[in-house]
Design an enzyme around this catalytic site. Structure first.
Site, short mmCIF file in Angstrom:
data_model
loop_
_atom_site.label_atom_id
_atom_site.label_comp_id
_atom_site.label_asym_id
_atom_site.label_seq_id
_atom_site.Cartn_x
_atom_site.Cartn_y
_atom_site.Cartn_z
N SER A 238 -11.51 -0.76 51.25
CA SER A 238 -12.88 -0.26 51.16
C SER A 238 -13.77 -1.11 52.06
CB SER A 238 -13.38 -0.33 49.73
OG SER A 238 -13.66 -1.67 49.40
N LYS A 239 -15.03 -0.75 52.09
CA LYS A 239 -16.00 -1.44 52.94
C LYS A 239 -16.00 -2.95 52.74
CE LYS A 239 -19.80 1.51 54.33
NZ LYS A 239 -20.94 2.21 53.78
N ARG A 240 -15.71 -3.35 51.51
CA ARG A 240 -15.68 -4.78 51.21
C ARG A 240 -14.75 -5.54 52.17
NH1 ARG A 240 -12.80 -6.07 47.07
NH2 ARG A 240 -12.08 -3.95 46.75
#
Ligand code: GLU
Length: 470
Positions: A238-240
């Site tokens: 994910s973006k993390r």
């Protein structure tokens, strides 16, 4: 019958690497088998779907050069057809009106939970016809009560799901709008999809979709569920974890060939081969060669693949991509060396095209200041004489090229009985503004002779000023 695959994104965001990999596998499988590849935009969620996302998805596909042969189809343009099929299911006794309220359905769930059973709708309206007037209802599919569904998944192998596990799912909401499982089934059927390649987050939907297809007497496609992509911490990517959007990889300086090659290997292998041209991918790819386990995204490996392509693809081609980055960074390349020459000398030295653009600015733009650290170290009074001497020799060159430039540098070092570095480093800082560049003969040859001489004067002025201040 010819083979047809599809990519069916919901336009609720950009094209992320997981979606791109699914698209790639579907595309490859169609290419390999001379089949069709459909792009279908699943935009029925009107609140979350946007035109920007549609554009972003197509931009990503175009940048990766994954072209669809049919479509794009938009589900919002097919509502009449979904209505027709819903009616067909009702007429054939395979679907029914359900008047249960949200509270009633929640109570059924509670009850199941209390008994430790699987939460599901209990089918209370399945066989009723005593419909209340003016009450909202949904349409539910009559899932078979017994038997089981077998998915012969091309990636995961056989998956058997007992019908007891499944409840009667809603195929039309109370406003009449169709739900995801219904629209997918109708589209895959109407569009002649023979192979459904998608992320394994959909594997729970597949038995439901198979049951609906069977109720419609529609042919069943083959299924291939691709395991998900994880971040370096083992959690779903994910973006993390950093960039997940395909276009972000372009912005960060990756070549589309590199991202595609990286993605094909992320979840599929052919022996221990790492580098695949497009043609090789098409020839060698097979759904049965996909990993059953999730794969972890590894940026270092992507960088390695990117470096490979920057070095090995035709410099003229790489230059087209570099041109985009130069423009992004506000560097006009109208005058100055051909960008393909920059690719040839810089490809070895960088991880990305963005970096390549960053470190090539001095070929196209003049600077007014030298890098402070490099100047402090190399533009010292001791450098004055070597710089003056090499400038005289460079000025007298009549044929400006790597060889004559190198001779001038060598002769200066010899005459002054200095190591090459004592001449080369001040000259490098003078000509490029900083302490890093490809070899001096190559670097200087790419710059106009006049420009190099002017820049040496600038460096000499810095040394002068330093002497005056000390
Ligand atoms: N629209 C779905 C999604 O974006 C994919 C549906 C499918 O491939 O069947 O997750």
């Amino acid at each position: 019958m010819s083979l047809t695959t599809r990519f069916a994104p919901s336009p609720t965001g950009y094209l992320h690497v997981g979606g791109a990999r699914t698209a790639l596998y579907s595309w490859l499988y169609a290419q390999k088998n001379g089949g069709e590849f459909i792009l279908r935009i699943e935009d029925t969620d009107l609140e979350r779907s946007t035109q920007e996302s549609v554009d972003a998805i197509m931009d990503g596909m175009n940048w990766l050069n994954l072209s669809w042969t049919k479509g794009p189809y938009f589900q919002t343009e097919r509502f009449d057809r979904y209505k027709e099929v819903i009616q067909q299911l009702i007429d054939s006794g395979n679907a029914y009106r359900c008047y249960s309220t949200a509270e009633e359905v929640e109570a059924m769930r509670e009850e199941a939970r209390a008994k430790g059973e699987k939460e599901k709708y209990n089918g209370m309206w399945r066989d009723r016809t005593d419909y209340p007037e003016d009450k909202p209802f949904v349409i539910r599919f009559k899932n078979p009560l017994d038997g089981s569904v077998v998915i012969n998944d091309l990636v995961k192998g056989d998956i058997v799901i007992s019908n007891e596990e499944l409840d009667d799912l809603i195929i039309a909401r109370s406003d009449g709008s169709p739900t995801y499982n219904l629209t997918v089934v109708v589209d895959d059927w109407d569009m002649g999809v023979t192979h459904v390649v998608r992320g394994d987050d959909h594997v729970n939907n597949t038995p439901r979709q198979i049951n609906i297809l069977k109720a419609l007497n529609a042919p069943l496609p083959e299924y291939a569920h691709i395991p998900m992509i994880l971040g370096d911490d083992g959690k779903r990517l994910s973006k993390r974890h950093g960039a997940v959007s395909v276009m972000q990889y372009r912005d960060d300086g990756y070549l589309p060939e590199a991202l595609l090659n990286y993605l094909v290997r992320l979840g599929w292998s052919h022996g221990d081969q790492e580098i695949f041209s497009r043609e090789e991918m098409i020839e060698l790819f097979d759904l049965t060669g996909c990993n059953r386990a999730p794969s972890a995204f590894n940026t270092d490996k992507l960088i390695w693949v990117n470096q490979h392509y920057m070095k090995s693809l035709d410099p003229e081609y790489v230059a087209e991509h570099l041109a985009w980055h130069m423009k992004e960074q506000g560097i006009s390349t109208e005058s100055g060396p051909a960008l393909s020459e920059i690719v040839k000398v810089q490809a070895e030295r960088v991880k990305t095209l963005k970096e390549m653009a960053q470190i090539s600015r001095y070929f196209y733009q003049d600077f007014t200041e030298f890098d402070a650290t490099a100047a402090k170290k190399h533009l010292r009074p001791v450098a004055e004489q070597p710089l003056q001497r090499v400038k005289e020799k460079l000025a007298s060159i009549s044929s400006w090229q790597g060889e004559t430039i190198q001779q001038a540098i060598n002769a200066t070092a010899e005459e002054l009985e200095l190591g090459m570095g004592k001449v080369g480093m001040p000259l490098r800082v003078a000509a490029t503004g900083a302490g890093n560049s490809p070899s001096l003969d190559v670097t200087l040859a790419l710059l106009p002779q006049e420009k190099v001489l002017t820049r040496i004067d600038m460096a000499l002025a810095v040394i002068e000023a330093r002497k005056a201040n000390s």
